[in-house]
Design an enzyme around this catalytic site. Structure first.
Site, PDB file in Angstrom:
ATOM      1  N   HIS A 148       5.751   6.213  -0.942  1.00 52.07           N
ATOM      2  CA  HIS A 148       6.480   4.974  -1.231  1.00 52.07           C
ATOM      3  C   HIS A 148       5.613   3.765  -0.887  1.00 52.07           C
ATOM      4  CE1 HIS A 148       6.959   5.501   3.115  1.00 52.07           C
ATOM      5  NE2 HIS A 148       7.048   4.189   3.156  1.00 52.07           N
ATOM      6  N   HIS A 188       0.864  -1.189   0.000  1.00 57.36           N
ATOM      7  CA  HIS A 188       0.000   0.000   0.000  1.00 57.36           C
ATOM      8  C   HIS A 188       0.899   1.237   0.000  1.00 57.36           C
ATOM      9  CE1 HIS A 188       1.237  -0.541   4.158  1.00 57.36           C
ATOM     10  NE2 HIS A 188       1.150   0.780   4.246  1.00 57.36           N
TER      11      HIS A 188
HETATM   12  P1  ATP Z   1       4.887  -3.243  11.923  1.00 57.68           P
HETATM   13  O1  ATP Z   1       4.794  -1.945  12.718  1.00 57.68           O
HETATM   14  O2  ATP Z   1       4.500  -4.454  12.718  1.00 57.68           O
HETATM   15  O3  ATP Z   1       6.161  -3.384  11.173  1.00 57.68           O
HETATM   16  P2  ATP Z   1       3.415  -1.940   9.830  1.00 57.68           P
HETATM   17  O4  ATP Z   1       4.400  -0.827   9.988  1.00 57.68           O
HETATM   18  O5  ATP Z   1       3.187  -2.522   8.486  1.00 57.68           O
HETATM   19  O6  ATP Z   1       3.729  -3.145  10.797  1.00 57.68           O
HETATM   20  P3  ATP Z   1       1.662  -0.118  11.104  1.00 57.68           P
HETATM   21  O7  ATP Z   1       2.751   0.202  12.081  1.00 57.68           O
HETATM   22  O8  ATP Z   1       0.262  -0.233  11.619  1.00 57.68           O
HETATM   23  O9  ATP Z   1       1.991  -1.454  10.358  1.00 57.68           O
HETATM   24  O10 ATP Z   1       1.712   0.996   9.988  1.00 57.68           O
HETATM   25  C1  ATP Z   1       0.731   1.148   8.988  1.00 57.68           C
HETATM   26  C2  ATP Z   1       1.301   2.033   7.901  1.00 57.68           C
HETATM   27  O11 ATP Z   1       1.623   3.324   8.437  1.00 57.68           O
HETATM   28  C3  ATP Z   1       2.601   1.522   7.286  1.00 57.68           C
HETATM   29  O12 ATP Z   1       2.647   1.960   5.937  1.00 57.68           O
HETATM   30  C4  ATP Z   1       3.671   2.221   8.069  1.00 57.68           C
HETATM   31  O13 ATP Z   1       4.854   2.371   7.329  1.00 57.68           O
HETATM   32  C5  ATP Z   1       3.021   3.564   8.322  1.00 57.68           C
HETATM   33  N1  ATP Z   1       3.493   4.142   9.595  1.00 57.68           N
HETATM   34  C6  ATP Z   1       3.557   3.513  10.774  1.00 57.68           C
HETATM   35  N2  ATP Z   1       3.996   4.328  11.755  1.00 57.68           N
HETATM   36  C7  ATP Z   1       4.213   5.523  11.170  1.00 57.68           C
HETATM   37  C8  ATP Z   1       4.665   6.788  11.642  1.00 57.68           C
HETATM   38  N3  ATP Z   1       4.988   6.995  12.914  1.00 57.68           N
HETATM   39  N4  ATP Z   1       4.755   7.789  10.749  1.00 57.68           N
HETATM   40  C9  ATP Z   1       4.434   7.612   9.461  1.00 57.68           C
HETATM   41  N5  ATP Z   1       3.994   6.441   8.950  1.00 57.68           N
HETATM   42  C10 ATP Z   1       3.888   5.406   9.778  1.00 57.68           C
END
Ligand code: ATP
Ligand code: MG
Length: 178
Positions: A120, A36
């Site tokens: 990205h 995504h």
């Molecule tokens: P994990 O944290 O277990 O690696 P994930 O990152 O895929 O899993 P989430 O942390 O719920 O899942 O994030 C959902 C989306 O939001 C992802 O695209 C992630 O890169 C983005 N994201 C997460 N935290 C942040 C943040 N603090 N700032 C910007 N984007 C974020």
């Protein structure tokens, strides 16, 4: 709920991306169904706030636009590679939608996002030990370019973090209209 706003990708693009992936030991490849493009990370919010955010997102008026993926890159923190991604072209259509979403989220009460928008699609995550191999992968695939795809909606996803990969669920789709 843990929420984020993102673009889903057409199946053909997911297949093309996943076909490129693999062959680096020590990195965790993202499952194709999880690909995504995040437009706004929201994080944990209570149910009443999720409703406010949904109302704000539903009020956004923006036109469909073409999305093109082009080139690979990595994100690093303290000299360690954290993730590998394919970049999206920062076109006016994409920037316009992201800006509208940011404004809507702030009006609905979220604090501003401080990070600059770097569109990205994350392909893999790394503990930082595979730096050289990731650099080689980026170089080898840097000419990657997707056919432009028409973006006609954006999505509010919920995310459940687990021991394995996060599970994303599309909660609401918002249409873009000319
Ligand atoms: P994990 O944290 O277990 O690696 P994930 O990152 O895929 O899993 P989430 O942390 O719920 O899942 O994030 C959902 C989306 O939001 C992802 O695209 C992630 O890169 C983005 N994201 C997460 N935290 C942040 C943040 N603090 N700032 C910007 N984007 C974020
Ligand atoms: Mg995360």
């Amino acid at each position: 709920m843990r929420l984020f706003v993102a673009l889903d990708l057409p199946q053909e693009v997911k297949i093309r991306l996943s076909a490129m992936c693999g062959g680096i030991p020590g990195v965790r490849w993202v499952k194709p169904e999880n690909y995504h493009l995040t437009l706004r990370f929201i994080g944990e919010v209570p149910g009443y706030m999720a409703e406010e955010l949904d109302i704000a997102l539903a009020s956004i008026r923006a036109k469909p636009f073409e999305l093109s993926l082009s080139g690979l890159g990595t994100f690093e923190k303290s000299g360690r590679v954290q993730s590998l991604h394919v970049a999206a072209e920062r076109t006016p259509g994409l920037a316009h939608l992201q800006a509208k979403i940011e404004t809507a989220m702030q009006r609905a009460g979220l604090p501003p996002e401080r990070k600059k928008f770097a569109p990205h699609v994350t392909l893999a995550r790394s503990d930082g030990s595979s730096l050289n191999k990731l650099a080689g992968f980026v170089q080898a695939h840097n000419l990657f370019r997707s056919e432009p795809v028409m973006v006609e909606h954006f999505v509010l996803f919920s995310s459940r973090l687990g021991k394995e990969q996060a599970v994303y669920t599309p909660e609401v789709e918002y249409a873009l209209a000319a």
